[in-house]
Motif scaffolding. Structure first.
Motif, PDB file in Angstrom:
ATOM      1  N   ALA A  23       0.081  15.595   2.710  1.00  0.00           N
ATOM      2  CA  ALA A  23      -1.024  15.693   1.744  1.00  0.00           C
ATOM      3  C   ALA A  23      -2.336  16.014   2.447  1.00  0.00           C
ATOM      4  N   HIS A  62       3.544   4.857  -4.763  1.00  0.00           N
ATOM      5  CA  HIS A  62       4.243   5.362  -3.587  1.00  0.00           C
ATOM      6  C   HIS A  62       4.563   4.235  -2.602  1.00  0.00           C
ATOM      7  N   ILE A  71      -8.188   3.916  -3.232  1.00  0.00           N
ATOM      8  CA  ILE A  71      -7.898   5.331  -3.474  1.00  0.00           C
ATOM      9  C   ILE A  71      -8.892   5.920  -4.475  1.00  0.00           C
ATOM     10  N   TYR A 131      -0.474   7.456  -8.544  1.00  0.00           N
ATOM     11  CA  TYR A 131       0.687   8.004  -7.834  1.00  0.00           C
ATOM     12  C   TYR A 131       0.789   7.388  -6.441  1.00  0.00           C
ATOM     13  N   TRP A 132      -0.327   7.366  -5.714  1.00  0.00           N
ATOM     14  CA  TRP A 132      -0.317   6.844  -4.342  1.00  0.00           C
ATOM     15  C   TRP A 132      -0.152   5.335  -4.320  1.00  0.00           C
ATOM     16  N   SER A 180       7.338  15.497  -3.397  1.00  0.00           N
ATOM     17  CA  SER A 180       7.037  14.109  -3.731  1.00  0.00           C
ATOM     18  C   SER A 180       8.235  13.222  -3.441  1.00  0.00           C
ATOM     19  N   ARG A 183      -3.793   0.772   4.155  1.00  0.00           N
ATOM     20  CA  ARG A 183      -2.412   0.605   3.673  1.00  0.00           C
ATOM     21  C   ARG A 183      -1.631  -0.295   4.625  1.00  0.00           C
ATOM     22  N   GLU A 210       4.471  11.646   3.983  1.00  0.00           N
ATOM     23  CA  GLU A 210       3.928  12.361   2.830  1.00  0.00           C
ATOM     24  C   GLU A 210       2.400  12.355   2.851  1.00  0.00           C
ATOM     25  N   TYR A 211       1.801  11.307   3.415  1.00  0.00           N
ATOM     26  CA  TYR A 211       0.339  11.277   3.555  1.00  0.00           C
ATOM     27  C   TYR A 211      -0.123  12.354   4.544  1.00  0.00           C
TER      28      TYR A 211
END
Length: 460
Positions: free
Chosen positions: A74, A216, A181, A212-213, A195, A92, A70-71
């Motif tokens: 994005a 996640h 972030i 949100y991140w 998402s 991360r 998903e990163y």
């Protein structure tokens, strides 16, 4: 370019790990099993592969990632710059690396059944299908859960991970990751993507919210919901952009019968025995024959070409070309019945949703042998496809390693000898697999007869 940007973050050249050869290969494999390196490596491969496809004219209408994927989606959509995305992913990975180690367990359970086991630190890490979930938690607790599930006849598989991703064991990483972030410029996505947390299309508010991140990292990956959202629009062409075939396998298992959706993998499965280059070119061919426009100059601009003289001859000038079908993938409001194929003149139609391709068939086939009937019954029960053509490619029908294990256990019980998983890749249809089983049973019987005669003294 990604590797150069990551070198200060990782303290090494990722090329040396990804393309290690000889004695260094084993050490590189060990390094890649560590989260601080795994996540940046995944991001780099997926991002570079996506950019390669774009240079060939294959541009996404929408994107769907699984966890780290998903990163990538994005970043391609413009939420992060590439520099920020790589720095974030590296951090991360480091934060998760410092969390307590744990395990992840894939199980053939529904989400509702899986929630029964959410205790003693166990979390629901992913929902990948109606009966395909991943549990995550402490090593010892998850090992007990796996043992109890196997005792109940539930197929399970321990995943090769260093940590319990998307579980409460990730909590120590949340606050410092959120702080990082907040220092990054986040923009509304220019390309729609889904998402993992909500199971539907991400909003601009969510995409630009640091919280949100942060969530996640710990939240459940609702990949099955993501796929159901995508597949509501028909027809869709799903292209897996990353190593292996895991996501395309999950997608195929959710496709309805006689579907107009197409699923294509960019790279090879490790057990296929073919090169990634061959898999990539095959995928390009599939995209082209499905009606996608390809920028051939983008594919050949870095290649060296040489003119070769050929003998001349008179051309007959008679055309036998079958024009590729034009499927309007992703057209808003399109339904399965609106899919049109446009072959040349009166030549045979190429039906991408034909029974020969999707595994079902209403046309009579030659009678199955006794071995084929037994094998077909087992596969039909596992896949839920009735009837199942004995010439359908099982690997293209959504067969993942967990399902393979389940089927192989039944086959081993049925035929009373050990059947290696490699057979499914070498003989991926029921007809070919049955022939392999019959040959092996014949060999085993001959060996038993020979041993019996030796023991009785009839053979010197």
């Amino acid at each position: 370019h990604c590797v150069r940007l990551l070198e200060p973050e990782l303290g090494l050249d990722l090329h040396q790990i990804l393309f290690a050869t000889g004695s260094a290969r084993e050490e590189a494999s060990v390094q890649l099993s560590e989260t601080w390196l795994t996540q940046p490596a995944l991001f780099v491969i997926e991002y570079a592969l996506a950019r390669l496809w774009q240079s060939w004219g294959i541009v996404p209408q929408a994107m769907l990632g699984h966890s780290v994927g998903e990163y990538v989606a994005a970043c391609l959509a413009g939420v992060f710059s590439l520099e920020d995305a790589l720095s974030i992913i590296a951090m991360r990975g480091r934060l998760i690396q410092h969390c307590q180690r744990g395990s992840m367990l894939a199980a053939t359970l529904s989400e509702e059944e899986g929630r029964f086991w959410l205790k003693d630190g166990i979390s629901l890490a992913a929902v990948n299908g109606p009966r395909a979930i991943v549990l995550a938690g402490p090593n010892d607790v998850l090992a007990e859960v796996a043992e109890k599930l196997r005792a109940q006849g539930v197929s399970t598989r321990l995943l090769h991970t260093s940590h319990a991703f998307h579980s409460t064991m990730m909590i120590p990483a949340l606050a410092p990751f959120a702080d990082r972030i907040r220092t990054v410029q986040l923009s509304a996505p220019r390309i729609p993507f889904l998402s993992n947390l909500t199971g539907t299309w991400i909003t601009a508010t969510e995409a630009t919210d640091p919280a949100y991140w942060m969530h996640h990292i710990q939240g459940t990956v609702r990949f099955a919901d993501n796929l159901q959202t995508v597949l509501r629009d028909s027809p869709r062409l799903l292209l897996e952009v990353g190593p292996g075939t895991a996501l395309s396998t999950l997608a195929r298992r959710l496709l309805p019968p006689n579907t107009a959706h197409l699923v294509i993998s960019s790279l090879a499965h490790p057990r296929e025995g073919r090169s990634d280059l061959l898999a990539l070119l095959s995928a390009l061919g599939c995209l082209w024959t499905s009606g996608q426009e390809v920028k051939w100059e983008g594919m050949t601009n870095m290649a060296s070409r040489q003119r070769i003289p050929l003998p001349t001859y008179a051309f007959a000038r008679q055309r036998y070309w079958v024009a590729p079908p034009h499927l309007e993938y992703g057209k808003p409001g399109a339904s399965q019945h609106e899919v049109t194929l446009q072959p040349a003149s009166n030549l045979a139609h190429l039906d991408l949703a034909s029974p020969e391709i999707n595994g079902t068939s209403d046309n009579p086939e030659p009678p199955m042998s006794e071995y084929e009937e037994l094998i077909a019954e087992i596969w039909q029960d596992a896949l839920g496809i009735f009837p199942l053509s004995n010439h359908a490619n099982l690997l293209e029908l959504g067969v993942d390693s967990l399902l393979m294990t389940q089927v192989l256990n039944r086959l081993r019980e049925t035929f009373a000898f050990d059947i290696p998983i490699l057979w499914i890749f070498e003989a991926p249809t029921i007809a070919l697999f049955a022939r392999r089983v019959e040959d092996e049973l014949t060999r085993l019987l001959a060996h038993e007869v020979q041993e019996s005669e030796l023991k009785s003294g009839n053979v010197l």
